[in-house]
Design a protein around this motif. Structure first.
Motif, short mmCIF file in Angstrom:
data_model
loop_
_atom_site.label_atom_id
_atom_site.label_comp_id
_atom_site.label_asym_id
_atom_site.label_seq_id
_atom_site.Cartn_x
_atom_site.Cartn_y
_atom_site.Cartn_z
N LEU A 36 0.79 -1.57 -0.20
CA LEU A 36 0.14 -0.48 0.53
C LEU A 36 0.51 1.35 -0.25
CD1 LEU A 36 -3.56 -0.29 2.41
CD2 LEU A 36 -2.93 0.16 -0.21
N TYR A 139 -5.08 -7.21 -2.30
CA TYR A 139 -5.08 -5.80 -2.60
C TYR A 139 -4.64 -5.54 -3.80
CZ TYR A 139 -6.63 -2.94 1.52
OH TYR A 139 -7.40 -2.66 2.52
N ILE A 142 -6.38 -5.96 -6.53
CA ILE A 142 -6.74 -4.57 -7.02
C ILE A 142 -5.44 -3.17 -7.38
CG2 ILE A 142 -8.48 -2.60 -6.20
CD1 ILE A 142 -9.30 -4.50 -4.68
N LEU A 143 -4.30 -2.94 -6.99
CA LEU A 143 -3.71 -1.98 -7.09
C LEU A 143 -2.64 -2.42 -8.17
CD1 LEU A 143 -2.72 -0.93 -3.17
CD2 LEU A 143 -4.35 0.03 -5.08
#
Lengths: 257, 62
Positions: A36, A139, A142-143
């Motif tokens: 992230l 995650y 998605i990223l």
């Protein structure tokens, strides 16, 4: 029968002191933190400011494999530390408080005692690892882009074997000392030593368990499992069994004293 | 763009919140801690992610 009783008692205890909740949550948080941050780094810098006018920074966005390895590396550091900390008192605290003598005054075999405790904590760590890697995978999907689910499952399995070895080492030191701090310290030293020796002689020790996370990386980048991976996994399993066997004998000798 | 950010960060905030709550419940139930209990309340609430972890690792006294 006897084994299941100890196993259930351990599970209940881990549930009562919330280990079943906080360990997975902490693992998940650490697994998704690095990918992230890497994703939002350009924007964080923009918001924080402090850059001269017109300065442009080009951050290469990490690839899917790189992002996934960030999670694995983070778990390989913080995850290992937490694993040691939650298992450092498994036997040693019972040795110290005398609960151990209470339990073993009943006809409980040492093998059952050690393996049941080992399995219960291994189950906890495995669930935490699986949960954290699945969330990280979600995650990263998605990223950064997609990565195959089987690849994730297989590499998680490899990683669990690595953690199994760590738990084996901690269990071994658990039977040696009554002090939890000593157990944690020696376990960390041993694991650092294994990793250091492995990285110095990495061309010779291709089967060392310390390379498991490197092999996971290779697997992510190339999509193929190297043959040496299986050897290092086998060595990890064998070492774990040896650690547990020594732990059981140490306990027996303690009883004779 | 900002709603995407919130969507991504919301699960993390929820997880951290659960962690804090669990630590506080445990603090209330446990008989003795290392050091005064009110100090642990401060550490858990203000310590961000590290607070509850430190509490679970060294706070509880068996």
């Amino acid at each position: 029968m006897q084994w299941t009783t100890i196993f259930k008692k351990e599970l209940l205890e881990n549930w009562r002191n919330f280990k079943w909740i906080w360990v997975p949550i902490v693992f998940i948080l650490f697994a998704i933190m690095d990918p992230l941050t890497a994703y939002f780094l350009p924007r964080i810098l923009e918001t924080v400011g402090g850059l001269p006018e017109g300065a442009t920074i080009d951050f290469p966005m990490p690839s899917v494999a790189e992002a996934m390895m960030m999670s694995f590396n983070q778990l390989g550091m913080i995850g290992v530390l937490i694993t040691i900390v939650i298992s450092m008192g498994l036997v040693s605290s019972e040795l110290k408080s005398g609960v151990y003598e209470l339990i073993l005054s009943k006809p409980v075999s040492y093998t059952n005692y050690i393996t049941a405790k080992f399995t219960s904590i291994l189950l906890l760590v495995s669930v935490a690892l699986l949960a954290s890697i699945l969330v990280a995978w979600y995650y990263i999907n998605i990223l950064f882009g997609s990565i195959s689910f089987t690849q994730i499952l297989i590499s998680t399995f490899f990683f669990i074997i690595y953690f199994m070895l760590i738990l084996g080492i901690v269990m071994l030191f658990n039977t040696f000392f009554k002090s939890q701090g000593m157990v944690a310290f020696l376990s960390i030293v041993t694991i650092i030593a294994i990793n250091a020796i492995t990285s110095i002689y990495s061309h010779v020790l291709t089967w060392s368990p310390g390379l498991i996370s490197d092999y996971i990386g290779v697997y992510f980048y190339s999509g193929e499992i190297e043959t040496e991976t299986w050897f290092s996994l086998a060595i990890a399993i064998i070492l774990t069994i040896i650690c547990l066997m020594i732990a059981i004998t140490t306990l027996k000798n303690r009883a004779i004293e | 763009m900002d709603s995407q950010l919130i969507q991504l960060l919301l699960p993390i905030i929820i997880l951290q919140f659960i962690l804090i709550i669990i630590a506080l419940i445990d603090l209330k139930r446990v008989e003795a801690t290392r050091g005064p209990k009110w100090l642990w309340v401060l550490i858990i609430i203000l310590g961000n992610l590290a607070g509850p972890i430190i509490y679970f690792i060294i706070g509880r006294r068996p």
